[in-house]
Design a protein around this motif. Structure first.
Motif, short mmCIF file in Angstrom:
data_model
loop_
_atom_site.label_atom_id
_atom_site.label_comp_id
_atom_site.label_asym_id
_atom_site.label_seq_id
_atom_site.Cartn_x
_atom_site.Cartn_y
_atom_site.Cartn_z
N ALA A 1 -23.43 6.31 -17.58
CA ALA A 1 -24.54 5.35 -17.47
C ALA A 1 -24.02 3.92 -17.54
N PHE A 2 -23.08 3.66 -18.46
CA PHE A 2 -22.55 2.31 -18.60
C PHE A 2 -21.79 1.86 -17.35
N LEU A 3 -21.27 2.82 -16.59
CA LEU A 3 -20.53 2.50 -15.37
C LEU A 3 -21.44 2.23 -14.18
N SER A 4 -22.73 2.41 -14.34
CA SER A 4 -23.63 2.19 -13.22
C SER A 4 -23.79 0.69 -12.95
N PRO A 5 -23.99 0.35 -11.69
CA PRO A 5 -24.19 -1.06 -11.36
C PRO A 5 -25.57 -1.53 -11.78
N SER A 6 -25.69 -2.84 -11.97
CA SER A 6 -27.00 -3.43 -12.25
C SER A 6 -27.05 -4.81 -11.60
N SER A 7 -28.24 -5.25 -11.30
CA SER A 7 -28.43 -6.54 -10.65
C SER A 7 -27.85 -7.67 -11.49
N PHE A 8 -26.99 -8.44 -10.88
CA PHE A 8 -26.31 -9.56 -11.55
C PHE A 8 -25.62 -9.12 -12.84
N ASN A 9 -25.28 -7.84 -12.92
CA ASN A 9 -24.61 -7.26 -14.08
C ASN A 9 -25.35 -7.55 -15.39
N LYS A 10 -26.68 -7.58 -15.32
CA LYS A 10 -27.49 -7.88 -16.51
C LYS A 10 -27.59 -6.69 -17.46
#
Length: 183
Positions: free
Chosen positions: A33-42
């Motif tokens: 889960a922590f390796l998943s991407p997120s918008s603007f790495n927020k």
């Protein structure tokens, strides 16, 4: 396991063996889960791991269709701080999918229970029910609950799921032909 093999063979399982998930495997799921991407790495997510039998039973009553959580030895409640990101739903969804794919890759099974925009009963949302049960702060939203464990049922791999008719090239309705470059 090779990635496309995971995609083809992973199936949602809602019945689990009465066998705890070792802590090191739980940590692997969270790492995915922590390796998943997120918008603007927020990274707006927060995960709540639940393995307490009474809480698992209560979570299985969060909404219609959640009963499989009662047989899961472990659930991961996927929440996110909606003030941190306006695309928290997407960010948390990607993390939840990473958890499910990782579960299958390490010999477990999993399934998703939608909580956001669902009702617990006529007067309370499933989200409010889960928030009250687990003491989740007001600014956090509950997206879903992932039931995880060793499967008590075996499902066959998916066959022939390609839907090339649902793919267009350079505009909706323009046929995408497999094996051909655009002329």
């Amino acid at each position: 396991m090779e990635f496309f093999e995971v995609l083809r063979k992973r199936r949602s399982v809602r019945r689990f063996q009465d066998r705890p998930v070792p802590r090191e495997l739980v940590e692997k799921l969270l790492e995915a889960a922590f390796l998943s991407p997120s918008s603007f790495n927020k990274r707006p997510w927060h995960f709540i791991v639940v393995d307490d039998g009474e809480k698992l039973k209560a979570l299985s009553e969060a909404k219609l269709g959640a009963s499989g959580l009662a047989t899961a030895p472990l659930v991961i409640v996927v929440t996110a701080d909606e003030g941190r990101s306006d695309v928290w739903v997407e960010d948390a969804s990607i993390a939840a999918e990473h958890i499910q794919l990782a579960a299958f890759d390490i010999g477990l099974s999993a399934f998703w229970v939608q909580i956001r925009n669902r009702m617990h009963d006529e007067s309370k949302t499933a989200e409010d029910y889960v928030k009250e049960l687990l003491g989740i702060p007001e600014n956090y939203r509950v997206l879903c609950i992932i039931g995880v464990g060793y499967p008590a049922e075996k499902k066959p791999p998916r066959e022939n799921v390609t839907e090339w008719g649902k793919v267009s090239l350079n505009g909706f309705g323009r046929e995408f032909r497999r094996g051909e470059d655009e002329a």
